[in-house]
Design a protein around this motif. Sequence first.
Motif, PDB file in Angstrom:
ATOM      1  N   GLU A 135      15.933  37.915   5.216  1.00  0.00           N
ATOM      2  CA  GLU A 135      17.308  37.426   5.263  1.00  0.00           C
ATOM      3  C   GLU A 135      18.233  38.512   5.787  1.00  0.00           C
ATOM      4  OE1 GLU A 135      18.662  36.441   1.350  1.00  0.00           O
ATOM      5  OE2 GLU A 135      18.588  38.496   0.618  1.00  0.00           O
ATOM      6  N   VAL A 136      19.373  38.085   6.284  1.00  0.00           N
ATOM      7  CA  VAL A 136      20.438  38.991   6.703  1.00  0.00           C
ATOM      8  C   VAL A 136      21.721  38.530   6.024  1.00  0.00           C
ATOM      9  CG1 VAL A 136      21.784  39.930   8.614  1.00  0.00           C
ATOM     10  CG2 VAL A 136      19.341  39.459   8.922  1.00  0.00           C
ATOM     11  N   THR A 137      22.338  39.420   5.267  1.00  0.00           N
ATOM     12  CA  THR A 137      23.574  39.086   4.569  1.00  0.00           C
ATOM     13  C   THR A 137      24.686  40.029   5.019  1.00  0.00           C
ATOM     14  OG1 THR A 137      22.965  40.523   2.708  1.00  0.00           O
ATOM     15  CG2 THR A 137      22.362  38.180   2.554  1.00  0.00           C
ATOM     16  N   PHE A 138      25.927  39.668   4.714  1.00  0.00           N
ATOM     17  CA  PHE A 138      27.076  40.477   5.109  1.00  0.00           C
ATOM     18  C   PHE A 138      27.952  40.742   3.887  1.00  0.00           C
ATOM     19  CE2 PHE A 138      25.773  38.697   9.113  1.00  0.00           C
ATOM     20  CZ  PHE A 138      26.100  39.671  10.051  1.00  0.00           C
ATOM     21  N   GLU A 139      28.590  41.916   3.897  1.00  0.00           N
ATOM     22  CA  GLU A 139      29.601  42.231   2.899  1.00  0.00           C
ATOM     23  C   GLU A 139      30.729  43.002   3.583  1.00  0.00           C
ATOM     24  OE1 GLU A 139      27.539  46.346   1.174  1.00  0.00           O
ATOM     25  OE2 GLU A 139      27.817  44.599  -0.120  1.00  0.00           O
ATOM     26  N   GLU A 140      31.891  42.984   2.973  1.00  0.00           N
ATOM     27  CA  GLU A 140      33.037  43.645   3.580  1.00  0.00           C
ATOM     28  C   GLU A 140      32.749  45.127   3.781  1.00  0.00           C
ATOM     29  OE1 GLU A 140      37.811  44.395   2.703  1.00  0.00           O
ATOM     30  OE2 GLU A 140      36.741  42.737   1.716  1.00  0.00           O
ATOM     31  N   SER A 141      33.039  45.611   4.966  1.00  0.00           N
ATOM     32  CA  SER A 141      32.710  46.986   5.318  1.00  0.00           C
ATOM     33  C   SER A 141      33.667  47.968   4.667  1.00  0.00           C
ATOM     34  CB  SER A 141      32.744  47.153   6.834  1.00  0.00           C
ATOM     35  OG  SER A 141      32.545  48.513   7.185  1.00  0.00           O
ATOM     36  N   ILE A 142      33.131  49.091   4.201  1.00  0.00           N
ATOM     37  CA  ILE A 142      33.970  50.149   3.639  1.00  0.00           C
ATOM     38  C   ILE A 142      34.718  50.889   4.748  1.00  0.00           C
ATOM     39  CG2 ILE A 142      32.476  50.475   1.640  1.00  0.00           C
ATOM     40  CD1 ILE A 142      31.284  52.917   3.025  1.00  0.00           C
ATOM     41  N   PHE A 143      34.338  50.606   6.003  1.00  0.00           N
ATOM     42  CA  PHE A 143      34.994  51.241   7.138  1.00  0.00           C
ATOM     43  C   PHE A 143      36.086  50.359   7.738  1.00  0.00           C
ATOM     44  CE2 PHE A 143      30.780  53.191   6.930  1.00  0.00           C
ATOM     45  CZ  PHE A 143      31.105  54.539   6.974  1.00  0.00           C
ATOM     46  N   SER A 144      36.463  49.287   7.056  1.00  0.00           N
ATOM     47  CA  SER A 144      37.537  48.429   7.548  1.00  0.00           C
ATOM     48  C   SER A 144      38.843  49.220   7.647  1.00  0.00           C
ATOM     49  CB  SER A 144      37.740  47.235   6.604  1.00  0.00           C
ATOM     50  OG  SER A 144      36.605  46.388   6.615  1.00  0.00           O
ATOM     51  N   ASN A 145      39.612  48.930   8.666  1.00  0.00           N
ATOM     52  CA  ASN A 145      40.886  49.617   8.895  1.00  0.00           C
ATOM     53  C   ASN A 145      41.892  49.204   7.823  1.00  0.00           C
ATOM     54  OD1 ASN A 145      43.255  50.758   9.799  1.00  0.00           O
ATOM     55  ND2 ASN A 145      43.040  50.021  11.903  1.00  0.00           N
ATOM     56  N   PRO A 146      42.342  50.146   6.970  1.00  0.00           N
ATOM     57  CA  PRO A 146      43.267  49.777   5.885  1.00  0.00           C
ATOM     58  C   PRO A 146      44.637  49.353   6.397  1.00  0.00           C
ATOM     59  CG  PRO A 146      43.035  52.168   6.005  1.00  0.00           C
ATOM     60  CD  PRO A 146      42.028  51.584   6.962  1.00  0.00           C
ATOM     61  N   HIS A 147      44.944  49.664   7.660  1.00  0.00           N
ATOM     62  CA  HIS A 147      46.237  49.312   8.232  1.00  0.00           C
ATOM     63  C   HIS A 147      46.183  47.999   9.028  1.00  0.00           C
ATOM     64  CE1 HIS A 147      47.568  53.305   7.037  1.00  0.00           C
ATOM     65  NE2 HIS A 147      46.554  53.840   7.710  1.00  0.00           N
ATOM     66  N   SER A 148      45.071  47.309   8.929  1.00  0.00           N
ATOM     67  CA  SER A 148      44.913  46.046   9.648  1.00  0.00           C
ATOM     68  C   SER A 148      44.552  44.934   8.673  1.00  0.00           C
ATOM     69  CB  SER A 148      43.824  46.180  10.718  1.00  0.00           C
ATOM     70  OG  SER A 148      43.552  44.934  11.322  1.00  0.00           O
ATOM     71  N   ASN A 149      45.028  43.737   8.952  1.00  0.00           N
ATOM     72  CA  ASN A 149      44.688  42.581   8.114  1.00  0.00           C
ATOM     73  C   ASN A 149      43.333  41.987   8.484  1.00  0.00           C
ATOM     74  OD1 ASN A 149      47.132  42.702   6.667  1.00  0.00           O
ATOM     75  ND2 ASN A 149      48.206  41.525   8.264  1.00  0.00           N
ATOM     76  N   GLU A 150      42.745  42.471   9.590  1.00  0.00           N
ATOM     77  CA  GLU A 150      41.456  41.943  10.036  1.00  0.00           C
ATOM     78  C   GLU A 150      40.322  42.647   9.287  1.00  0.00           C
ATOM     79  OE1 GLU A 150      39.716  40.378  14.239  1.00  0.00           O
ATOM     80  OE2 GLU A 150      40.615  42.367  14.213  1.00  0.00           O
ATOM     81  N   ILE A 151      39.459  41.881   8.657  1.00  0.00           N
ATOM     82  CA  ILE A 151      38.365  42.422   7.855  1.00  0.00           C
ATOM     83  C   ILE A 151      37.112  42.529   8.713  1.00  0.00           C
ATOM     84  CG2 ILE A 151      36.909  42.060   5.826  1.00  0.00           C
ATOM     85  CD1 ILE A 151      39.187  40.494   4.580  1.00  0.00           C
ATOM     86  N   THR A 152      36.381  43.643   8.579  1.00  0.00           N
ATOM     87  CA  THR A 152      35.089  43.786   9.228  1.00  0.00           C
ATOM     88  C   THR A 152      33.990  43.741   8.174  1.00  0.00           C
ATOM     89  OG1 THR A 152      35.228  46.209   9.124  1.00  0.00           O
ATOM     90  CG2 THR A 152      36.024  45.135  11.136  1.00  0.00           C
ATOM     91  N   TYR A 153      32.793  43.368   8.617  1.00  0.00           N
ATOM     92  CA  TYR A 153      31.677  43.162   7.690  1.00  0.00           C
ATOM     93  C   TYR A 153      30.462  43.954   8.161  1.00  0.00           C
ATOM     94  CZ  TYR A 153      34.585  39.253   6.204  1.00  0.00           C
ATOM     95  OH  TYR A 153      35.645  38.485   5.762  1.00  0.00           O
ATOM     96  N   SER A 154      29.680  44.466   7.196  1.00  0.00           N
ATOM     97  CA  SER A 154      28.454  45.209   7.477  1.00  0.00           C
ATOM     98  C   SER A 154      27.249  44.364   7.077  1.00  0.00           C
ATOM     99  CB  SER A 154      28.420  46.532   6.712  1.00  0.00           C
ATOM    100  OG  SER A 154      29.458  47.392   7.142  1.00  0.00           O
ATOM    101  N   PRO A 155      26.217  44.323   7.927  1.00  0.00           N
ATOM    102  CA  PRO A 155      25.037  43.534   7.597  1.00  0.00           C
ATOM    103  C   PRO A 155      24.064  44.295   6.696  1.00  0.00           C
ATOM    104  CG  PRO A 155      24.770  44.477   9.761  1.00  0.00           C
ATOM    105  CD  PRO A 155      26.132  44.906   9.280  1.00  0.00           C
TER     106      PRO A 155
END
Length: 256
Positions: A135-155
């Motif tokens: 399986e491949v799952t995703f979770e919110e990345s700890i490297f997401s830009n704190p100054h942006s509302n756009e969330i990035t995810y790490s597999p």
Amino acid sequence: MKTIYHIKSAVIITFLIIASLLLTSCEKVIEVDLNSSNPILAVDGKMEMDSTAWIRLSYTTDYFDNETPKYLEDATVIISNLKDEIEELVYEGEGMYRGQIMLGEENEKYTISIEDESDIFVASTELYGPTEIQEVTFEESIFSNPHSNEITYSPTIKFVDDPTVKNYYMVKIWKNDTLRSSKYTSFEDTFFNNNDTISYSPFSAGFKLGDHLKVKVYSIDKETDNYYDQLNDNQGGGPPGGTPYNPRSNFGYEVM
């Protein structure tokens, strides 16, 4: 008698020495004559299950030289397996030799021999069976830009592993059909605490909603894992300021 020569290239760096005293300074450029290393054969190739083999043969150049690579164009390249099947790869140009008949088989051992006018180079390896990606799952990345509302995810890629056997893997990840990194991600399974499975998480791989992910997990041998580790060092993944060097190959030589 034909032999292979292992040549280590030496790199000498021209240093700029600056001497300063109070508010005045002088500088002197020390001209150092850089040694030119003799070119050695570089072999890049691959064979996967149910696919033919290909090999590209080129020569190394000096580290500070940007000249166009030179190719070995008149070699005899032979691939064989333990079933005494033999095939000579066909030259296609620009150092590329490609098989036409023999297909990669799981758990089969292959030997490649490359013969030029004076030497024969030989290497052997086994084509291991593929692991199973569960399986491949995703979770919110700890490297997401704190100054942006756009969330990035790490597999997180979860795949099958036999903990009773020492295994080596290489993982490649594509984001929207583009290979994510020029670095090679290879590792030994003993680095993970696993019970029949490994969960690998490249946390720096940021995906956004709507992105596409493709992942491949390769089963490789120890020598290949060591080679990719050294190659990463030369591409800037090792200690800062490290001296460039040629990664150690698994090619040996044959005496005629």
